[in-house]
Design a protein around this motif. Structure first.
Motif, mmCIF file in Angstrom:
data_model
loop_
_atom_site.group_PDB
_atom_site.id
_atom_site.type_symbol
_atom_site.label_atom_id
_atom_site.label_comp_id
_atom_site.label_asym_id
_atom_site.label_seq_id
_atom_site.Cartn_x
_atom_site.Cartn_y
_atom_site.Cartn_z
ATOM 1 N N LYS A 1 0.835 -1.200 0.000
ATOM 2 C CA LYS A 1 0.000 0.000 0.000
ATOM 3 C C LYS A 1 0.871 1.252 0.000
ATOM 4 C CE LYS A 1 -3.644 -2.124 2.729
ATOM 5 N NZ LYS A 1 -4.361 -2.086 4.018
ATOM 6 N N LYS B 1 -15.758 3.207 -5.905
ATOM 7 C CA LYS B 1 -15.242 2.152 -5.035
ATOM 8 C C LYS B 1 -14.255 1.241 -5.765
ATOM 9 C CE LYS B 1 -19.530 1.966 -2.403
ATOM 10 N NZ LYS B 1 -20.718 1.145 -2.097
ATOM 11 N N ARG C 1 -7.099 3.678 -0.758
ATOM 12 C CA ARG C 1 -7.444 2.355 -1.256
ATOM 13 C C ARG C 1 -6.806 2.164 -2.636
ATOM 14 N NH1 ARG C 1 -11.689 5.578 -1.394
ATOM 15 N NH2 ARG C 1 -12.820 5.968 -3.312
#
Length: 176
Positions: free
Chosen positions: A52, A131, A89
């Protein structure tokens, strides 16, 4: 000039008009550089890796809805960050199916927060919701209307018209 001392291989740029910051993707250092509008280096985030917030040749950027969207091209994903560079994300993966992103490049966001990604390996324009869920794919390899041959960039105007740089077809494809 901005970044002459800091940048190695700048490939993508986005501007946050509110904070007056300029984000630059550097594919060689695998980082995102942040500059003031006057060109002063403010910070850097990222670095080489697959976890990440790390990158493998980030290329294209777009700053929309207070989110920095990054095409993490050789990690086959899109990563999203706050205006301050905090990881939010990511989505996308390698694969053989339509909707996978072995080589994401250009990226844009429309007024409904949908994210458009040029996938240059399979010659598609991919559409995702905010999303990161796949909505549709446009294109495929070819020379006919609606097909692409090594698309590279995408941009969306204020009326949500989508412009795709269709490199080897030597044209800009426009979608409404």
């Amino acid at each position: 000039n901005i970044g002459e001392k800091e940048l190695s291989r700048p490939t993508g740029i986005a501007v946050d008009k509110l904070s007056q910051r300029i984000f630059v993707a550097d594919s060689k250092t695998h980082q995102i550089f942040v500059f003031s509008e006057q060109g002063k280096w403010l910070k850097t985030f990222g670095g080489k890796g697959a976890s990440k917030g790390k990158f493998n040749s980030p290329t294209h950027l777009v700053f929309k809805n207070n989110i920095l969207h990054v095409s993490d091209t050789l990690n086959a994903r899109i990563q999203l960050f706050t205006a301050d560079g905090q990881w939010l994300r990511s989505f996308g993966r390698r694969g053989l199916n339509v909707g996978n992103m072995p080589r994401p490049k250009g990226i844009a966001v429309d007024s409904d927060h949908n994210i458009y990604v040029v996938e240059s390996y399979y010659d598609h324009l991919l559409m995702f919701n905010e999303k990161g869920e796949g909505l549709m794919a446009i294109g495929g390899t070819g020379h006919k209307p609606g097909q692409f041959d090594l698309p590279a960039g995408v941009w969306i105007d204020n009326e949500d018209r989508i412009y795709v740089a269709d490199m080897f077809n030597q044209r800009i494809a426009v979608f409404q």
